[in-house]
Write a protein that holds these residues in place. Structure first.
Motif, PDB file in Angstrom:
ATOM      1  N   ALA A 227       0.816  -1.205   0.000  1.00 13.60           N
ATOM      2  CA  ALA A 227       0.000   0.000   0.000  1.00 13.60           C
ATOM      3  C   ALA A 227       0.853   1.260   0.000  1.00 13.60           C
ATOM      4  O   ALA A 227       1.907   1.322   0.630  1.00 13.60           O
ATOM      5  CB  ALA A 227      -0.907  -0.001   1.224  1.00 13.60           C
ATOM      6  N   VAL A 257      -4.706   2.147   1.410  1.00 12.42           N
ATOM      7  CA  VAL A 257      -3.546   2.997   1.684  1.00 12.42           C
ATOM      8  C   VAL A 257      -3.410   3.231   3.185  1.00 12.42           C
ATOM      9  O   VAL A 257      -4.348   2.998   3.961  1.00 12.42           O
ATOM     10  CB  VAL A 257      -3.644   4.354   0.943  1.00 12.42           C
ATOM     11  N   GLU A 368      -2.104   6.522  -5.817  1.00 11.15           N
ATOM     12  CA  GLU A 368      -2.357   5.116  -5.492  1.00 11.15           C
ATOM     13  C   GLU A 368      -2.480   4.285  -6.772  1.00 11.15           C
ATOM     14  O   GLU A 368      -1.998   3.151  -6.836  1.00 11.15           O
ATOM     15  CB  GLU A 368      -3.628   5.015  -4.643  1.00 11.15           C
TER      16      GLU A 368
END
Length: 412
Positions: A227, A257, A368
């Motif tokens: 993550a 995350v 991300e």
């Protein structure tokens, strides 16, 4: 050139205003004979540091001044820090006048506090004055203040907004450059616009800088395994906008995350409760206060810095992130707007609260979903840091400013 530096806040390794005062002193002392006028309260820390680092600032002369014990007690008991600063500046004008005459000073440089909101009483100084860089013109946006409203914070920031507006009306009356042939330096476009509108010529120069560019933090940054790890570093107070960050983290797209919140402040308990309420407490780590010297390890363990402040004249944490090749997501305000561009991060425009949160979440999702851009933007942030924000480059710009002011003072 002999320079008298007025630095109310001037201490090493403290960050914020004390760090600004100390860095300008140490940088300009490399090329000039510098005398520093600062608070007597700073003396023990300064002398202890210089004893431990005998080669640093060896040619600098420190002069100390403070108000009487009664004023100091009143300041502490009634939390009158801003008023004490104004009175200190008023009292320091006589010390400055004495030093200018006795030491035959060529130029006065007022470095801290770095805010145009406070009068400095040097408009009749006996030497040209370089004022700044100064900021402080940024207002807390009303449309963000009313999101997840806290009445005490709303009152405080409303009073500050009014104070900033009134300061903008009065700044021309206390302009320290008006009769001295000096120059004002503005740390943000907003501050420069206000100064120029009042007939005060101002150059644009960031207040903050970094000099730790040859240490391990300048090595290439790698995206964390697994993550993405986001990072916030700063005080936990309402205007820093950490509540927006927690709300953005609750976006389902960011469920994988992690976020570390480094720092402390009077809103910490509220923010911890908010994390639980938003069901993101498993993704968030409240680290608490970390000493300045230990922050390097924190940055190396993360991928992207997020600074959702409602206003910010400087934004030193962004530069520290760039030194570790982390990109930054910031609010499009003040010093943050200056330091971050599309090549090294993402600026989130000021909109209404809910929309601001959505765009902030979109920025986090971008990194991300595109981890390769973490490295790309981080590398470019590091290059920008070297070119515009290293203390070496800032010293060169300030030297040119000194030379310009000196030529003007001599009619050249």
């Amino acid at each position: 050139m002999k320079v008298l530096m007025s630095a109310y806040a001037c201490e090493p390794d403290k960050g914020s205003e004390p760090e600004v005062g100390w860095k300008w002193m140490s940088q300009m002392a490399e090329d000039h004979e510098v005398i520093v006028l600062t608070r007597a309260n700073n003396r023990p820390v300064i002398e202890a540091y210089l004893d431990a680092h005998p080669g640093e600032a060896s040619g600098v002369r420190f002069e100390y001044f403070d108000l009487g014990k009664r004023a100091l007690r009143l300041k502490k008991r009634c939390n009158l820090f801003n008023w004490y600063y104004i009175l200190w500046q008023y009292g320091a004008r006589n010390e400055i006048k004495r030093l200018v005459q006795e030491q035959k000073v060529d130029l006065i440089h007022l470095v801290t506090f770095a805010s145009f909101r406070y009068p400095v009483f040097l408009n009749n100084a006996d030497a040209p004055v370089v004022w700044g860089p100064v900021g402080g013109a940024e207002l807390a946006p009303w449309k963000l203040l009313v999101h997840r409203i806290k009445l005490t914070a709303l009152f405080k920031e409303s009073v500050r907004n009014v104070g900033t507006y009134l300061s903008s009306l009065l700044v021309a009356r206390v302009d320290p450059t008006i009769n001295t042939g000096g120059v004002a330096l503005a740390s943000t476009p907003g501050t420069r616009a206000i100064l120029m509108s009042k007939g005060i010529h101002a150059e644009l120069m960031p207040t903050i800088g970094v000099d730790r560019l040859n240490r391990p933090e300048s090595e290439s940054k790698r995206v964390s395994d697994g993550a993405i790890k986001f990072l916030y570093v700063g005080r936990l107070i309402y205007m820093k906008g950490v509540h927006f960050l927690l709300e953005a983290l609750s976006d389902p797209r960011l469920s994988n995350v992690q976020l570390s919140i480094v720092g402390d402040g009077n809103e910490r308990a509220w923010l911890e409760r908010l994390a639980v309420k938003l069901s993101v407490d498993k993704q968030v780590s409240f680290v608490g206060h970390v000493p300045q010297h230990a922050l390097a390890d924190i940055y190396r363990q993360h991928d992207v810095l997020v600074v959702p402040s409602m206003y910010e004249s400087g934004g030193l944490t962004v530069l520290e992130a760039f030194a570790h090749k982390l990109p930054a997501i910031v609010t499009e305000v003040g010093g943050l707007e200056m330091s971050v561009d599309d090549q090294c991060g993402i600026r989130v425009p000021v909109t209404r609260g809910r929309e601001f949160v959505e765009v902030l979440a979109d920025a986090m999702v971008f990194y991300e979903k595109n981890p390769e851009m973490v490295k790309c933007h981080g590398e470019r942030g590091f290059l920008k840091l070297i070119e515009k924000y290293s203390w070496k480059s800032k010293k060169e710009v300030m030297n040119r400013c000194y030379e310009q002011v000196a030529r003007s003072a001599h009619g050249i």
